[in-house]
Enzyme design. Structure first.
Site, PDB file in Angstrom:
ATOM      1  N   ASP A 167      54.629  33.531  28.104  1.00 56.28           N
ATOM      2  CA  ASP A 167      54.099  34.790  28.773  1.00 56.28           C
ATOM      3  C   ASP A 167      54.945  36.013  28.139  1.00 56.28           C
ATOM      4  OD1 ASP A 167      52.782  35.613  31.531  1.00 56.28           O
ATOM      5  OD2 ASP A 167      53.893  37.145  30.647  1.00 56.28           O
ATOM      6  N   PHE A 197      38.482  27.411  39.178  1.00 57.70           N
ATOM      7  CA  PHE A 197      37.878  27.557  40.379  1.00 57.70           C
ATOM      8  C   PHE A 197      38.894  27.789  41.451  1.00 57.70           C
ATOM      9  CE2 PHE A 197      34.579  25.536  37.830  1.00 57.70           C
ATOM     10  CZ  PHE A 197      33.555  26.724  37.767  1.00 57.70           C
ATOM     11  N   GLY A 209      33.315  40.814  57.180  1.00 60.10           N
ATOM     12  CA  GLY A 209      34.565  41.543  57.128  1.00 60.10           C
ATOM     13  C   GLY A 209      34.329  42.872  56.828  1.00 60.10           C
ATOM     14  N   CYS A 229      38.815  38.738  41.648  1.00 60.03           N
ATOM     15  CA  CYS A 229      37.723  37.949  41.000  1.00 60.03           C
ATOM     16  C   CYS A 229      36.329  38.503  41.347  1.00 60.03           C
ATOM     17  CB  CYS A 229      37.943  36.678  41.154  1.00 60.03           C
ATOM     18  SG  CYS A 229      39.712  35.969  41.041  1.00 60.03           S
ATOM     19  N   LYS A 249      42.404  39.126  51.546  1.00 58.00           N
ATOM     20  CA  LYS A 249      42.161  38.232  52.560  1.00 58.00           C
ATOM     21  C   LYS A 249      43.564  37.762  53.142  1.00 58.00           C
ATOM     22  CE  LYS A 249      42.005  34.557  49.416  1.00 58.00           C
ATOM     23  NZ  LYS A 249      41.254  33.207  48.623  1.00 58.00           N
TER      24      LYS A 249
END
Ligand code: UGA
Length: 435
Positions: A33, A149, A250, A257, A322
């Site tokens: 990184d 995913f 909600g 994403c 979330k």
């Protein structure tokens, strides 16, 4: 399984999870990184991403000597597989900005000393892997698309126990090498071409966005006709063709994403001259739904959905996009706070994962502050609005909160609270999609 020497470029949510989990599977992983302070911290085993088990896996990998961190790309030179986990933020017109993927892919081609499988895990539009292969030519680099995913808050579990592994490529040997990398993980493997693998990732996130927008609009309709969205979605969830996920209404969907990938999907469709009206409608519905929530709160306070909120203090519970993450990127909660501030309200917010250090991300000319206790968010509030589904909000002492507020009203935009408990504490309760 054959343990491999694998390079992982990028140490964000996806990259660090990938590196730590591949080391856990027995591979030797060189994680690169460019952020020197982050690399220095990671070398000491200090992980600043809140993900269950991630810090333990990083420590275990460091101790075993199978996980190495560096800022220099040439440390991946001897790796037979290099996985790109680089950000692809939305650029102009919604198209993802692929500059870091493209430049690192070129740089990897220069540093490697032998044949290398270049695995693209970043979310990219169809055509990207083919373009990377074209620029690499017929040399030692084989590009393979292997979308991730992972869900934030469950990334390690999703990596080690995935629903499927998607590997798209042109040369069977390169695809086989990537499948072999996951040898000890039991999951169906879907082998495909580059474009299908790339589009599959967009297709999944686009579909989730459609489903969440459907649920949110359904909740609004439930309120209008006196139905209860929890019962309606329970009936839907019992049908395996629909499934039980993404049926919780909600304040709107968000995160790093879904918003980015729906924009990317729509841009892909536009460029291809294809129609994708369902996803376009889901994006618009998301904005309308959030605006409706702001109107509901405004009407509750002023009697007018378009009213001004000057002089009103609003207590907010939840800022992350979330529960289970400390991430506020593209959070609908933050957007609602900004809209309320723009209408003149003063906002005090509490979030269990994001304390006052994150306040700068949301600040609105001083009209917004973050506190470290839920009862402090209730202080002098005309309404308390729940925007993230943190389970701990269920244990708030509402009788104590009653002593803090100027008006006992709760708007629960996540249906996370028990109305009986809130009303027993002396508050009026308004959920979402409930009569
Ligand atoms: C999403 C996908 O779920 C992952 O499969 C994917 O790998 C990841 O994006 C990615 O592309 O990297 P994530 O961004 O962690 O994962 O968030 P989700 O759990 O999908 O939630 C997205 C949004 O939908 C959140 O704002 C959430 O509150 C909202 N949502 C979700 C609802 O409002 N209701 C639901 O029933 C479910």
């Amino acid at each position: 399984m054959t343990a491999r020497r694998i390079g992982v470029v990028g140490a964000g949510y996806v990259g660090l999870t990938t590196a730590a989990c591949l080391a856990h599977l027995g591979h030797v992983v060189h994680c690169v990184d460019t952020a020197a302070p982050r690399v220095a911290r990671l070398r000491r085993g200090s992980v600043d991403i809140e993900e269950p088990r991630l810090a333990q896996l990083v420590s275990a990998g460091l101790r075993a000597g199978r996980l190495l961190f560096d800022t220099r790309l040439d440390t991946v030179a001897g790796c037979g597989i290099v996985v790109l986990c680089l950000p692809t933020p939305s650029g102009r017109g919604g198209a993802p900005d692929l500059r870091s993927v493209v430049s690192v892919a070129e740089a990897v081609a220069h540093v490697v000393t032998g044949p290398v499988v270049l695995v693209v895990k970043s979310t990219v539009p169809p055509g990207t892997a083919a373009a990377l292969q074209r620029s690499a030519g017929d040399g030692p680099v084989d590009v393979v698309s292997n979308p991730e995913f992972l869900r934030e808050g469950r990334s390690v579990d999703d990596f080690l126990r995935p629903d499927r592994i998607v590997v798209g490529g042109r040369r069977a040997e390169a695809v086989a090498a990537v499948v072999e990398m996951y040898h000890d993980i039991s999951a169906p493997v879907i082998r495909t071409d580059w474009a299908s693998a790339e589009l599959a990732k967009y297709a999944c996130n686009g579909f989730l966005a459609v489903k969440a927008s459907y649920t949110n609009e359904l909740a609004d309709l439930c309120e209008a006709v006196g139905a209860d969205v929890r019962d309606v979605t329970a009936v839907m969830a019992a049908d395996p063709r629909i499934g039980r996920h993404f049926l919780a209404p909600g304040p709107g969907w968000g995160g790093s994403c879904l918003p980015k990938d729906t924009r990317g999907l729509l841009d892909t469709a536009d460029r291809a001259g294809a129609v994708f009206d369902t996803v376009r409608a889901a994006v618009e519905a998301n904005a309308h739904h959030r605006a409706r929530l702001v109107r509901v709160v405004t009407e509750a306070l002023t009697g007018d959905p378009e009213g001004e909120l000057h002089g009103h203090r609003i207590g907010i519970l939840g800022l992350t996009f979330k529960a289970g993450t400390d991430d506020t990127r593209d959070s609908p909660a933050v957007a609602v706070v900004q809209d309320l501030c723009a209408r003149g309200a003063t906002v005090t917010a509490y979030d269990p994962a994001c304390g006052s250090r994150r306040a700068a991300a949301v600040d609105h000319d001083g009209a917004f502050q973050v506190v470290d206790e839920p009862l402090l968010a209730a202080k002098s509030a005309s309404v308390i609005v729940v925007l993230t589904e943190w389970p701990e909000f269920r244990t708030i002492d509402w009788a104590a909160a009653l002593r803090e507020v100027v008006r006992p009203l709760v708007v629960d935009a996540r249906n996370v609270l028990d109305p009986a408990v809130v009303t027993a504490g002396g508050f009026s309760y308004r959920g979402i999609g409930r009569p």
